[in-house]
Scaffold this motif. Structure first.
Motif, PDB file in Angstrom:
ATOM      1  N   VAL A 138     -21.796   6.090  18.609  1.00 55.08           N
ATOM      2  CA  VAL A 138     -22.906   5.155  18.789  1.00 55.08           C
ATOM      3  C   VAL A 138     -24.073   5.581  17.913  1.00 55.08           C
ATOM      4  N   ARG A 139     -24.670   4.643  17.229  1.00 54.00           N
ATOM      5  CA  ARG A 139     -25.805   4.956  16.359  1.00 54.00           C
ATOM      6  C   ARG A 139     -26.861   3.866  16.455  1.00 54.00           C
ATOM      7  N   ILE A 140     -28.103   4.291  16.351  1.00 46.50           N
ATOM      8  CA  ILE A 140     -29.220   3.373  16.136  1.00 46.50           C
ATOM      9  C   ILE A 140     -29.766   3.701  14.762  1.00 46.50           C
ATOM     10  N   ASP A 141     -29.679   2.738  13.842  1.00 47.14           N
ATOM     11  CA  ASP A 141     -29.868   3.013  12.416  1.00 47.14           C
ATOM     12  C   ASP A 141     -28.916   4.145  12.024  1.00 47.14           C
ATOM     13  N   ARG A 142     -29.425   5.262  11.505  1.00 44.75           N
ATOM     14  CA  ARG A 142     -28.499   6.330  11.103  1.00 44.75           C
ATOM     15  C   ARG A 142     -28.406   7.442  12.126  1.00 44.75           C
ATOM     16  N   GLU A 143     -29.129   7.318  13.210  1.00 45.06           N
ATOM     17  CA  GLU A 143     -29.208   8.398  14.190  1.00 45.06           C
ATOM     18  C   GLU A 143     -28.151   8.208  15.285  1.00 45.06           C
ATOM     19  N   ALA A 144     -27.380   9.280  15.531  1.00 46.78           N
ATOM     20  CA  ALA A 144     -26.408   9.254  16.618  1.00 46.78           C
ATOM     21  C   ALA A 144     -27.144   9.312  17.956  1.00 46.78           C
ATOM     22  N   VAL A 145     -26.754   8.438  18.881  1.00 43.26           N
ATOM     23  CA  VAL A 145     -27.407   8.377  20.191  1.00 43.26           C
ATOM     24  C   VAL A 145     -26.325   8.266  21.257  1.00 43.26           C
ATOM     25  N   THR A 146     -26.747   8.318  22.500  1.00 41.95           N
ATOM     26  CA  THR A 146     -25.804   8.128  23.598  1.00 41.95           C
ATOM     27  C   THR A 146     -25.618   6.633  23.845  1.00 41.95           C
ATOM     28  N   LEU A 147     -24.559   6.319  24.585  1.00 46.01           N
ATOM     29  CA  LEU A 147     -24.304   4.916  24.912  1.00 46.01           C
ATOM     30  C   LEU A 147     -25.432   4.348  25.758  1.00 46.01           C
ATOM     31  N   GLY A 148     -25.964   5.173  26.666  1.00 43.37           N
ATOM     32  CA  GLY A 148     -27.075   4.725  27.499  1.00 43.37           C
ATOM     33  C   GLY A 148     -28.312   4.404  26.681  1.00 43.37           C
ATOM     34  N   GLU A 149     -28.591   5.247  25.674  1.00 43.06           N
ATOM     35  CA  GLU A 149     -29.758   5.003  24.823  1.00 43.06           C
ATOM     36  C   GLU A 149     -29.586   3.709  24.035  1.00 43.06           C
ATOM     37  N   LEU A 150     -28.365   3.458  23.580  1.00 38.91           N
ATOM     38  CA  LEU A 150     -28.108   2.211  22.851  1.00 38.91           C
ATOM     39  C   LEU A 150     -28.333   1.006  23.763  1.00 38.91           C
ATOM     40  N   GLY A 151     -27.744   1.067  24.979  1.00 34.42           N
ATOM     41  CA  GLY A 151     -27.891  -0.042  25.899  1.00 34.42           C
ATOM     42  C   GLY A 151     -29.340  -0.302  26.279  1.00 34.42           C
ATOM     43  N   GLU A 152     -30.087   0.783  26.482  1.00 32.05           N
ATOM     44  CA  GLU A 152     -31.501   0.619  26.844  1.00 32.05           C
ATOM     45  C   GLU A 152     -32.285  -0.026  25.712  1.00 32.05           C
ATOM     46  N   ARG A 153     -31.921   0.336  24.464  1.00 28.76           N
ATOM     47  CA  ARG A 153     -32.649  -0.214  23.310  1.00 28.76           C
ATOM     48  C   ARG A 153     -32.415  -1.720  23.171  1.00 28.76           C
TER      49      ARG A 153
END
Length: 527
Positions: free
Chosen positions: A89-104
């Motif tokens: 999972v990534r936001i732009d180029r940064e790897a994040v958790t699935l929860g962080e993606l969903g929250e965004r």
């Protein structure tokens, strides 16, 4: 706003790339073509559980990417689901958790469908809807309660540690009394006392030395007498030697005088010696208990004094906290009462307005209500029943995906939506004809302020679109391919004709499709 969506190897979709426009966007196609997979893809970005069964036959993973335009700029969200069940999972180029993606993405996109309409059923979401509708701000109560909670926690900690604190205070008081009785000031005092003791202890030795020296120099028969006997003869026979004897005799007189004075200054003082030895004993005891040097002992004394003062302050703090909590209680009661009145008034008005709109979204037999069952009577629970005679129940327990979508459409029309983009799947389940047209009107109205994506089988809704995307499926001997394309002009008329009659080239269906589109042509920039 959702700008684009890329889906790779998800179900029957090998690769699809869509760019979305503002306003009302409809997605149509034959049953089984893969329309719902697009909402599934968005659901995966929102953090929905992904299973390997969703991965298509064209690789070992499925990939979804979405580009959003937020207030701060554009952002690219990506999720890859592997056959092993792993997520990248990534936001732009940064790897994040699935929860962080969903929250965004949850702040930007909300989905309502058979399996994805969880938001409206959540108590917090219902609360936000009600407060948004009533323009209610509960900041004062939240801040007062947060302040009260912090004080309660602090008070509990103080009281739990009360016995320990008292024992520590007693210990510190004892230790500080020892240190203060010792009256330590000079970190070099022990060295100075030891030197003075050594000096006093050697007084008798110095007295004996000075007395013997004085007798040797000027006592009866001493050096002065012996040299004086030789002095006259030396002056007569050897003047040079005689002169030197003069100087030597003068030096003897000076030394005798000095030793005499020093002897008079030396006297034994056993009382002073005892006092110094007692003081040294105190200093040694302090070093044995608190540190290896007096400097360290003084540092410990300072630290203990600070700790003692802090613990004494804690006792005073307990009294202050109790007083502040007592002062907060009526403020909280007043804020709670005001909030209860505002929310219940807002709930009554929201229910009234939603009831007026239920028929417009094909829920004419349904009932909607809001209850407050929490102890403070300030947290709403949305109640619903689709059929007369069936008791009202919490929304998440009784509404189907289609009912939930249409109810959300009605609520969002009245109270506004919380995200810039709304996605409705199966909003047309079980409806048709004139009802579809009314829902299309509501969707168009909402699309004036939001981007609204609708997966639909209804030509009446499709005809209202600002952007129309068609999903098609083709089958060969060894594979199934799904493709998506935006239709405009005649192609769009043919797609709506197909939705109406099953025949895209039927003259009657084409005329009907054109009529439907004409209903919205004054508002649509597509046709």
């Amino acid at each position: 706003m959702l700008d684009s969506l890329v889906v790779e190897n998800l179900g029957v979709i090998e690769y699809a790339e869509l760019e979305f426009e503002a306003g009302l966007v409809v997605i149509t196609g034959e049953t089984g073509a893969g329309k719902t997979l697009l909402t599934t893809a968005l659901g995966l970005l929102l953090g929905a559980r992904g299973s390997p069964e969703l991965i298509g036959p064209y690789g070992e993973s499925a990939r979804i990417a979405a580009q959003l335009t937020e207030r701060e700029g554009q952002v690219l969200l990506r999720r890859e689901l592997t056959m092993a069940g792993r997520n990248r999972v990534r936001i732009d180029r940064e790897a994040v958790t699935l929860g962080e993606l969903g929250e965004r993405i949850a702040h930007e996109v909300e989905i309502f469908g058979q399996h994805l309409a969880a938001t409206l059923t959540q108590p917090l979401a219902q609360l936000r809807i009600l407060d948004r509708f009533g323009a209610i701000d509960d900041t004062e109560l939240r801040e007062l309660r947060a302040r009260s909670s912090r004080l309660q926690a602090e008070l509990s900690e103080i009281r739990e540690r009360g016995g320990e604190r008292l024992r520590r205070l007693e210990f510190l008081a004892f230790e500080l009394a020892l240190l203060r009785d010792a009256k330590l000031e000079d970190p070099e005092e022990d060295t100075k006392v030891e030197a003075e003791i050594a000096r006093l202890a050697s007084t008798r030795d110095r007295q004996q030395l000075l007395s013997a020296l004085h007798d040797l120099l000027v006592g009866d028969g001493g050096l002065s007498d012996q040299l004086a006997a030789l002095h006259g003869q030396a002056k007569e026979l050897m003047p040079t030697i005689g002169n030197r004897l003069d100087a030597f005799l003068d030096e003897i007189d000076d030394l005798a005088h000095e030793s005499r004075n020093a002897l008079e200054g030396e006297f034994e003082d056993p009382i002073a010696l005892a006092e110094l030895e007692e003081r040294l004993g105190v200093l040694v005891a302090m070093k044995r208990r608190f540190g290896s040097t007096l400097a360290e002992v003084l540092r410990v004394e300072s630290e203990l004094a600070v700790e003692y003062a802090h613990l004494e302050d804690a006792t005073q703090s307990e009294t202050a906290i109790v007083a502040e909590l007592a002062a907060l209680a009526p403020q909280i009661d007043e804020a709670l009462t005001q909030l209860r009145i505002l929310r219940q008034q807002a709930a009554s008005e929201l229910v009234h307005q939603v009831k007026d709109l239920l028929a417009e979204v094909a829920l004419g037999s349904a009932q909607f209500a809001i209850s407050f069952d929490d102890p403070d009577e300030i947290l709403p629970t949305f109640l619903f029943t689709a059929n007369p005679g069936i008791p009202l129940m919490p929304l998440g327990k009784v509404a189907s995906g289609g009912e939930l979508s249409r109810l959300m459409l009605a609520i969002a029309q009245i109270a506004g939506a919380s995200t810039p983009t709304l996605v409705f799947d199966e909003i047309d389940a079980g409806i048709g004809g004139a009802t579809g047209l009314r829902i299309a009107q509501v969707l168009r109205s909402m699309a004036e302020d939001h981007q609204v994506l609708v997966v639909t089988h209804l030509a009446q809704i499709a005809a209202a679109a600002n952007q129309h995307i068609v999903v098609t499926k083709s089958t060969t001997a060894d594979r199934v391919m799904t493709s998506l394309h935006v239709v405009r002009g005649p192609q769009r008329v043919e797609e709506i004709a197909r939705m109406l009659s099953g025949h895209a080239s039927s003259p009657q269906a084409l005329d009907h499709a054109s009529d439907l589109i004409a209903r919205f042509s004054g508002e649509s920039h597509v046709y």
